[in-house]
Design a protein around this motif. Structure first.
Motif, mmCIF file in Angstrom:
data_model
loop_
_atom_site.group_PDB
_atom_site.id
_atom_site.type_symbol
_atom_site.label_atom_id
_atom_site.label_comp_id
_atom_site.label_asym_id
_atom_site.label_seq_id
_atom_site.Cartn_x
_atom_site.Cartn_y
_atom_site.Cartn_z
ATOM 1 N N SER A 138 0.794 -1.315 0.134
ATOM 2 C CA SER A 138 -0.097 -0.122 0.191
ATOM 3 C C SER A 138 0.903 1.491 0.121
ATOM 4 O O SER A 138 0.633 2.807 -1.204
ATOM 5 C CB SER A 138 -0.983 0.062 1.396
ATOM 6 N N SER A 139 1.532 1.746 1.102
ATOM 7 C CA SER A 139 2.415 2.779 1.131
ATOM 8 C C SER A 139 3.591 3.239 -0.316
ATOM 9 O O SER A 139 3.859 3.828 -0.281
ATOM 10 C CB SER A 139 3.484 2.433 2.097
ATOM 11 N N SER A 140 4.514 1.954 -0.139
ATOM 12 C CA SER A 140 5.611 1.828 -2.006
ATOM 13 C C SER A 140 5.103 1.581 -3.152
ATOM 14 O O SER A 140 6.053 2.154 -3.908
ATOM 15 C CB SER A 140 6.165 1.056 -1.138
ATOM 16 N N ILE A 141 3.793 0.631 -2.948
ATOM 17 C CA ILE A 141 3.651 0.488 -4.558
ATOM 18 C C ILE A 141 1.616 1.884 -4.791
ATOM 19 O O ILE A 141 1.731 2.329 -5.896
ATOM 20 C CB ILE A 141 3.128 -0.925 -4.642
ATOM 21 N N LEU A 142 1.156 0.946 -4.329
ATOM 22 C CA LEU A 142 -0.420 1.457 -4.257
ATOM 23 C C LEU A 142 -0.453 2.955 -4.165
ATOM 24 O O LEU A 142 -1.190 3.328 -5.119
ATOM 25 C CB LEU A 142 -1.924 0.654 -3.419
ATOM 26 N N MET A 143 -0.370 3.429 -3.176
ATOM 27 C CA MET A 143 -0.688 4.941 -3.702
ATOM 28 C C MET A 143 -0.076 5.567 -3.522
ATOM 29 O O MET A 143 -0.084 6.660 -4.218
ATOM 30 C CB MET A 143 -0.379 5.113 -1.380
ATOM 31 N N PRO A 144 1.408 5.404 -4.214
ATOM 32 C CA PRO A 144 2.446 6.247 -4.623
ATOM 33 C C PRO A 144 1.723 5.974 -6.550
ATOM 34 O O PRO A 144 1.409 7.267 -6.723
ATOM 35 C CB PRO A 144 3.664 5.826 -4.945
ATOM 36 N N LEU A 145 0.850 4.894 -7.138
ATOM 37 C CA LEU A 145 0.485 5.127 -8.268
ATOM 38 C C LEU A 145 -0.685 5.910 -8.285
ATOM 39 O O LEU A 145 -1.143 6.340 -9.151
ATOM 40 C CB LEU A 145 1.260 3.438 -8.305
ATOM 41 N N GLY A 146 -1.471 5.372 -7.387
ATOM 42 C CA GLY A 146 -2.420 6.410 -7.420
ATOM 43 C C GLY A 146 -2.703 7.536 -7.130
ATOM 44 O O GLY A 146 -3.170 8.445 -7.938
ATOM 45 N N GLY A 147 -1.742 8.527 -6.596
ATOM 46 C CA GLY A 147 -0.705 9.827 -6.404
ATOM 47 C C GLY A 147 0.040 10.074 -8.487
ATOM 48 O O GLY A 147 -0.674 11.152 -8.804
ATOM 49 N N ILE A 148 0.239 9.376 -8.731
ATOM 50 C CA ILE A 148 0.538 9.435 -10.108
ATOM 51 C C ILE A 148 -0.542 9.088 -11.255
ATOM 52 O O ILE A 148 -0.679 10.741 -12.018
ATOM 53 C CB ILE A 148 1.264 8.244 -10.855
ATOM 54 N N ILE A 149 -1.429 8.553 -11.291
ATOM 55 C CA ILE A 149 -3.181 8.100 -11.730
ATOM 56 C C ILE A 149 -3.505 9.950 -11.373
ATOM 57 O O ILE A 149 -4.036 10.532 -12.491
ATOM 58 C CB ILE A 149 -3.854 7.636 -11.821
ATOM 59 N N ILE A 150 -3.956 10.163 -10.321
ATOM 60 C CA ILE A 150 -4.523 11.608 -10.123
ATOM 61 C C ILE A 150 -3.970 12.332 -10.767
ATOM 62 O O ILE A 150 -4.811 14.064 -11.746
ATOM 63 C CB ILE A 150 -4.457 11.910 -8.471
ATOM 64 N N ALA A 151 -2.409 12.320 -10.663
ATOM 65 C CA ALA A 151 -1.902 13.536 -11.073
ATOM 66 C C ALA A 151 -2.163 14.230 -12.852
ATOM 67 O O ALA A 151 -2.239 14.370 -13.373
ATOM 68 C CB ALA A 151 -0.800 14.457 -11.035
ATOM 69 N N ILE A 152 -2.029 12.613 -13.193
ATOM 70 C CA ILE A 152 -2.101 12.026 -15.198
ATOM 71 C C ILE A 152 -3.730 12.864 -15.081
ATOM 72 O O ILE A 152 -3.490 13.662 -16.104
ATOM 73 C CB ILE A 152 -1.497 10.977 -14.968
ATOM 74 N N PHE A 153 -4.664 12.549 -14.418
ATOM 75 C CA PHE A 153 -5.849 12.991 -14.933
ATOM 76 C C PHE A 153 -5.786 14.230 -14.408
ATOM 77 O O PHE A 153 -6.846 15.103 -15.175
ATOM 78 C CB PHE A 153 -6.908 11.782 -13.553
#
Ligand code: PHE
Length: 446
Positions: A382-397
């Motif tokens: 969660s902390s090292s993969i999924l949340m940063p990944l979610g953050g990237i998706i939000i930023a791209i969106f």
């Protein structure tokens, strides 16, 4: 559509309640202790300011604009291909992983309220043995307290946004802040106080590795609750006239101040007793009770206060972790709040039980995968993969998929142009590129 509304203060308290949690009081101090102190703190502060806060604002903006669950938010706000973008909303399931191990730690805390009130360990050895023993051998006790934590949280959630989440935050957040400030005041009188300040604020760059950086970045996500739709979900219940930027900045500042205060308090006590700052996840459970035990009855009072504050912080976060899933099932499938909780509860209860057993010697081998226990897997994933990944998706969106005019129109009444431009730059370039580079480095080049 989501009808329940937070009051303005209610939203800030609830969002702050989500952000301020075990991440601040349990995880931040031990991670700082394990990763060399000041340098870790500086990287973390930098990430919170430039990446965490930007994403927080982005999530509030998305939730407030759509007033809907996270999946529908991406679907509705995408100018085209909403049917594809809706899959971005599946970041809400990260919450199920976090909730599963988070509840176990709240269980440990509840047990330590009891320990604090009855018999504090007399020295670090005894305390270490007691904590280690609980985690690795006491299956029944741990399971009982895990259940207690689980059902308290489910009960609050069953009451909904206004009567459950808003109310509990209105009561518990001020109490938490009061207890921490009282402990801080006391900490200033200890000899360890100045050593704690040095440890937290004087960076030693020789201790920094790429792992320190990913940990600091991952923790910035975790502590602000961004990258998995929690803030988006709460913002869907934000009242219309709330100022997005001011509310977000208030939460980020409060979250940071509380982590630093918790760090100062804990390390003052730790250094005062000559204990080790790098004790790991056991730091608050091993060092603090030992130190408190030398104060006699006053120590029991301090210790109970501390663990009660920690439990409050944990509970107000835990309710926010699973709420995105509840709103999703509720709005998309018309499944009632209670039924959604039962379904999500089953999944997290199952994963939580596996995580709990993965720390117990007798059962660990059944729930260890690739050399890592299930508890650690949930935390790491969660902390090292999924949340940063979610953050990237939000930023791209927000930075690339939505039109800039649309984004600007949603924010223009909340801030001035230079802050908007700075924020937009961070969302478009700093956040996605920075986080991606760090993740790739960590996952593939180590
Ligand atoms: N921010 C919480 C903490 O610091 C944890 C959390 C993560 C809450 C993700 C909600 C969503 O403890």
């Amino acid at each position: 559509m989501n009808k329940a509304r937070f009051s303005r203060l209610g939203f800030i308290l609830a969002a702050a309640g989500s952000a301020v949690g075990l991440g601040n009081i349990w995880k931040f101090p031990y991670m700082t202790g394990e990763n060399g102190g000041g340098a870790f703190v500086l990287i973390y502060l930098f990430t919170i300011t430039f990446i965490g806060l930007s994403l927080f604002i982005a999530e509030v903006l998305l939730g407030k604009a759509s007033r809907n669950d996270a999946v529908s938010t991406f679907e509705e706000l995408a100018p085209k291909n909403g049917h594809i973008w809706k899959y971005a909303g599946f970041m809400i399931f990260t919450g199920l992983l976090i909730f599963s191990f988070y509840t176990i730690v709240i269980g440990w805390i509840l047990k330590y309220i009891y320990v604090s009130a009855t018999s504090l360990p007399l020295n670090a050895k005894e305390a270490g043995a007691a904590f280690g023993g609980m985690v690795t051998t006491e299956t029944f006790t741990q399971f009982a307290f895990f259940n207690l934590a689980f059902f308290i949280i489910m009960f609050i959630l069953s009451k909904g946004i206004k009567q459950g989440i808003e109310k509990i935050n209105l009561i518990l957040m001020p109490l938490l802040i009061g207890i921490l400030l009282a402990l801080l005041l006391y900490a200033t009188t200890l000899n360890g106080f100045s050593q704690a300040l040095d440890f937290l604020f004087v960076p030693d760059w020789s201790k920094v590795t790429s792992t320190t950086i990913i940990k600091a970045v991952g923790h910035a996500f975790f502590t602000l609750s961004v990258g998995m739709g929690t803030i988006m979900t709460y913002a869907a219940s934000l009242n219309k006239d709330a100022n997005i930027v001011r509310a977000s900045a208030s939460v980020a500042i409060l979250d940071t101040v509380i982590a630093l205060v918790a760090g100062i308090v804990i390390f003052s006590f730790v250094f005062n007793a000559g204990a080790e700052p790098s004790a790991g996840p056991g730091l608050v459970f091993i060092s603090l009770p030992t130190i408190f035990s030398s104060f006699g009855i006053l120590g029991n009072i301090f210790s109970v206060s501390f663990f009660v504050a920690l439990a409050f912080a944990g509970i107000t976060s835990a309710v926010s972790i699973i709420e995105p899933g509840v709103l999703y099932m509720n709005t998309r499938f018309k499944i009632s709040r209670i039924k959604s909780l039962v379904i999500l509860g089953f999944i997290t209860y199952g994963m939580g039980t596996m995580a709990l057993l993965s720390n117990v010697k007798e059962y660990a081998s059944y729930v260890t995968f690739g050399g890592k226990g299930f508890f650690d897997i949930l935390d790491f994933a969660s902390s090292s993969i999924l949340m940063p990944l979610g953050g990237i998706i939000i930023a791209i969106f927000v930075g690339y998929v939505m039109q800039k005019e649309r984004v600007y129109s949603l924010l223009k009444d909340h801030t001035n142009d230079s802050i908007f431009n700075l924020w937009y730059f961070s969302i478009k370039y700093i956040t996605p590129i920075g986080v991606l580079a760090i993740m790739i480095n960590e996952l593939f080049f180590k």
